[in-house]
Write a protein that holds these residues in place. Structure first.
Motif, PDB file in Angstrom:
ATOM      1  N   GLY A   1       0.815  -1.187   0.000  1.00 16.55           N
ATOM      2  CA  GLY A   1       0.000   0.000   0.000  1.00 16.55           C
ATOM      3  C   GLY A   1       0.861   1.255   0.000  1.00 16.55           C
ATOM      4  N   ARG A   2       0.237   2.354  -0.346  1.00 17.36           N
ATOM      5  CA  ARG A   2       0.923   3.646  -0.424  1.00 17.36           C
ATOM      6  C   ARG A   2       0.903   4.307   0.950  1.00 17.36           C
ATOM      7  N   GLN A   3       2.012   4.894   1.334  1.00 22.12           N
ATOM      8  CA  GLN A   3       2.115   5.573   2.619  1.00 22.12           C
ATOM      9  C   GLN A   3       2.214   7.075   2.368  1.00 22.12           C
ATOM     10  N   LEU A   4       1.292   7.833   2.952  1.00 25.51           N
ATOM     11  CA  LEU A   4       1.328   9.283   2.789  1.00 25.51           C
ATOM     12  C   LEU A   4       2.441   9.878   3.634  1.00 25.51           C
ATOM     13  N   VAL A   5       3.159  10.837   3.070  1.00 27.65           N
ATOM     14  CA  VAL A   5       4.207  11.510   3.816  1.00 27.65           C
ATOM     15  C   VAL A   5       3.597  12.602   4.681  1.00 27.65           C
ATOM     16  N   LEU A   6       2.754  13.415   4.080  1.00 25.10           N
ATOM     17  CA  LEU A   6       2.050  14.463   4.814  1.00 25.10           C
ATOM     18  C   LEU A   6       0.568  14.380   4.483  1.00 25.10           C
ATOM     19  N   GLN A   7      -0.262  14.445   5.484  1.00 22.95           N
ATOM     20  CA  GLN A   7      -1.697  14.437   5.262  1.00 22.95           C
ATOM     21  C   GLN A   7      -2.119  15.724   4.559  1.00 22.95           C
ATOM     22  N   PRO A   8      -3.270  15.723   3.872  1.00 21.29           N
ATOM     23  CA  PRO A   8      -3.712  16.933   3.169  1.00 21.29           C
ATOM     24  C   PRO A   8      -3.740  18.153   4.085  1.00 21.29           C
ATOM     25  N   ASN A   9      -3.211  19.255   3.595  1.00 22.26           N
ATOM     26  CA  ASN A   9      -3.189  20.565   4.258  1.00 22.26           C
ATOM     27  C   ASN A   9      -2.201  20.664   5.412  1.00 22.26           C
ATOM     28  N   LEU A  10      -1.592  19.574   5.816  1.00 23.03           N
ATOM     29  CA  LEU A  10      -0.616  19.619   6.906  1.00 23.03           C
ATOM     30  C   LEU A  10       0.570  20.530   6.596  1.00 23.03           C
ATOM     31  N   PRO A  11       1.045  20.611   5.344  1.00 23.35           N
ATOM     32  CA  PRO A  11       2.177  21.508   5.067  1.00 23.35           C
ATOM     33  C   PRO A  11       1.938  22.959   5.483  1.00 23.35           C
ATOM     34  N   MET A  12       0.665  23.392   5.512  1.00 24.96           N
ATOM     35  CA  MET A  12       0.368  24.773   5.917  1.00 24.96           C
ATOM     36  C   MET A  12       0.855  25.074   7.328  1.00 24.96           C
ATOM     37  N   LEU A  13       0.824  24.071   8.212  1.00 18.52           N
ATOM     38  CA  LEU A  13       1.270  24.276   9.591  1.00 18.52           C
ATOM     39  C   LEU A  13       2.744  24.645   9.658  1.00 18.52           C
ATOM     40  N   TYR A  14       3.500  24.238   8.632  1.00 22.99           N
ATOM     41  CA  TYR A  14       4.932  24.491   8.591  1.00 22.99           C
ATOM     42  C   TYR A  14       5.300  25.622   7.633  1.00 22.99           C
ATOM     43  N   GLY A  15       4.290  26.331   7.127  1.00 22.18           N
ATOM     44  CA  GLY A  15       4.543  27.436   6.205  1.00 22.18           C
ATOM     45  C   GLY A  15       4.990  26.970   4.833  1.00 22.18           C
ATOM     46  N   LEU A  16       4.644  25.732   4.477  1.00 25.93           N
ATOM     47  CA  LEU A  16       5.025  25.173   3.182  1.00 25.93           C
ATOM     48  C   LEU A  16       3.858  25.255   2.204  1.00 25.93           C
ATOM     49  N   TYR A  17       4.175  25.464   0.946  1.00 22.98           N
ATOM     50  CA  TYR A  17       3.162  25.455  -0.101  1.00 22.98           C
ATOM     51  C   TYR A  17       3.132  24.061  -0.705  1.00 22.98           C
ATOM     52  N   ASP A  18       1.939  23.622  -1.105  1.00 26.40           N
ATOM     53  CA  ASP A  18       1.750  22.283  -1.606  1.00 26.40           C
ATOM     54  C   ASP A  18       0.832  22.338  -2.829  1.00 26.40           C
ATOM     55  N   THR A  19       1.080  21.484  -3.811  1.00 24.45           N
ATOM     56  CA  THR A  19       0.218  21.467  -4.991  1.00 24.45           C
ATOM     57  C   THR A  19      -1.098  20.754  -4.717  1.00 24.45           C
ATOM     58  N   GLY A  20      -1.139  19.949  -3.674  1.00 23.78           N
ATOM     59  CA  GLY A  20      -2.352  19.204  -3.352  1.00 23.78           C
ATOM     60  C   GLY A  20      -2.992  19.704  -2.084  1.00 23.78           C
ATOM     61  N   GLY A  21      -3.973  18.952  -1.630  1.00 23.99           N
ATOM     62  CA  GLY A  21      -4.628  19.292  -0.380  1.00 23.99           C
ATOM     63  C   GLY A  21      -6.130  19.152  -0.475  1.00 23.99           C
ATOM     64  N   TYR A  22      -6.768  19.360   0.669  1.00 19.60           N
ATOM     65  CA  TYR A  22      -8.225  19.271   0.759  1.00 19.60           C
ATOM     66  C   TYR A  22      -8.792  20.675   0.835  1.00 19.60           C
ATOM     67  N   ASP A  23      -9.854  20.925   0.102  1.00 20.15           N
ATOM     68  CA  ASP A  23     -10.538  22.215   0.147  1.00 20.15           C
ATOM     69  C   ASP A  23     -11.989  21.973  -0.231  1.00 20.15           C
ATOM     70  N   SER A  24     -12.898  22.608   0.484  1.00 20.92           N
ATOM     71  CA  SER A  24     -14.310  22.407   0.155  1.00 20.92           C
ATOM     72  C   SER A  24     -14.681  23.101  -1.150  1.00 20.92           C
ATOM     73  N   VAL A  25     -13.832  24.035  -1.613  1.00 20.85           N
ATOM     74  CA  VAL A  25     -14.068  24.720  -2.880  1.00 20.85           C
ATOM     75  C   VAL A  25     -12.772  24.653  -3.689  1.00 20.85           C
ATOM     76  N   ILE A  26     -12.656  23.642  -4.536  1.00 17.71           N
ATOM     77  CA  ILE A  26     -11.472  23.493  -5.379  1.00 17.71           C
ATOM     78  C   ILE A  26     -11.754  24.203  -6.699  1.00 17.71           C
ATOM     79  N   LEU A  27     -10.801  24.996  -7.148  1.00 19.20           N
ATOM     80  CA  LEU A  27     -10.971  25.677  -8.422  1.00 19.20           C
ATOM     81  C   LEU A  27     -10.985  24.650  -9.548  1.00 19.20           C
ATOM     82  N   GLU A  28     -12.003  24.716 -10.386  1.00 16.79           N
ATOM     83  CA  GLU A  28     -12.141  23.766 -11.480  1.00 16.79           C
ATOM     84  C   GLU A  28     -10.941  23.827 -12.430  1.00 16.79           C
ATOM     85  N   ARG A  29     -10.482  25.038 -12.741  1.00 14.90           N
ATOM     86  CA  ARG A  29      -9.355  25.161 -13.665  1.00 14.90           C
ATOM     87  C   ARG A  29      -8.085  24.552 -13.085  1.00 14.90           C
TER      88      ARG A  29
END
Length: 198
Positions: A1-29
């Motif tokens: 199985g695949r092991q996640l390194v960081l859970q969605p949105n967790l990088p924000m706690l460390y001031g890191l930007y991430d291409t992924g994540g969870y958001d209730s409003v994801i931009l379609e584009r």
């Protein structure tokens, strides 16, 4: 199985930007852009998943996401000429050997009739994104761009990068277009020398 390194949105706690994540409003584009690089398996749950297929690292769309580092679980070894292992302790951290600036200037522009057409042109790999941009609904000011790109492209530097605003300075001997490697969120406004701009 695949092991996640960081859970969605967790990088924000460390001031890191991430291409992924969870958001209730994801931009379609944005979702369509990322899905062109690699099919997304969790859009149904409002989540953009990071890239898992090593072939995604060769996508012509990837540099415009301005990714400098990749995190992988410690069992994953990445063998790619553009990425070097720089840290390993609990996770493997790779750094790109092909830096792409956070914002840059181009002097040539191609127009596309739709966002889908623009993505298709970028994904085709025929466009040098360091020298040309693809725009949809181009502003009238593009008519002043030079017929040929100058020998030296204009310069752009990010003076301030925050959650609520980005300030950049630019200088160039010829007219150009500043390309920030960010998705424009609805409601953002642009100003040039304090005056509203497209």
């Amino acid at each position: 199985g695949r092991q996640l390194v960081l859970q969605p949105n967790l990088p924000m706690l460390y001031g890191l930007y991430d291409t992924g994540g969870y958001d209730s409003v994801i931009l379609e584009r944005y979702a369509r852009y990322v899905e062109t690089i690699e099919p997304q398996r969790a859009l149904w749950s409002n989540q953009i998943v990071g890239f898992e297929d090593p072939d995604s690292l060769d996508s012509p769309l990837l540099p415009l996401l301005n990714i400098s580092y990749l995190l992988a679980d410690s069992r994953t070894t990445l063998d790619h000429p553009d990425w070097e292992l720089v840290f390993t302790e609990g996770a493997n951290v790779y750094r790109t050997r092909r830096e792409h600036p956070r914002a840059f200037m181009v002097h040539q522009v191609e127009t596309a009739g739709s966002f889908e057409e623009a993505i298709e042109r970028l994904d085709g790999g025929r466009l040098d994104t360091r020298r040309s941009a693809v725009v949809v609904d181009p502003p009238a000011g593009l008519s002043v761009l030079p017929a040929e790109a100058p020998p030296e492209p204009g310069r752009v530097s990010v003076a301030r990068y925050a959650h609520t605003g980005v300030e950049m300075t630019s200088s160039s001997a010829a007219a150009g277009v500043v390309v920030p490697c960010d998705m424009i969120y609805p409601g953002w406004r642009a100003y040039v020398d304090g005056r509203p701009a497209d």
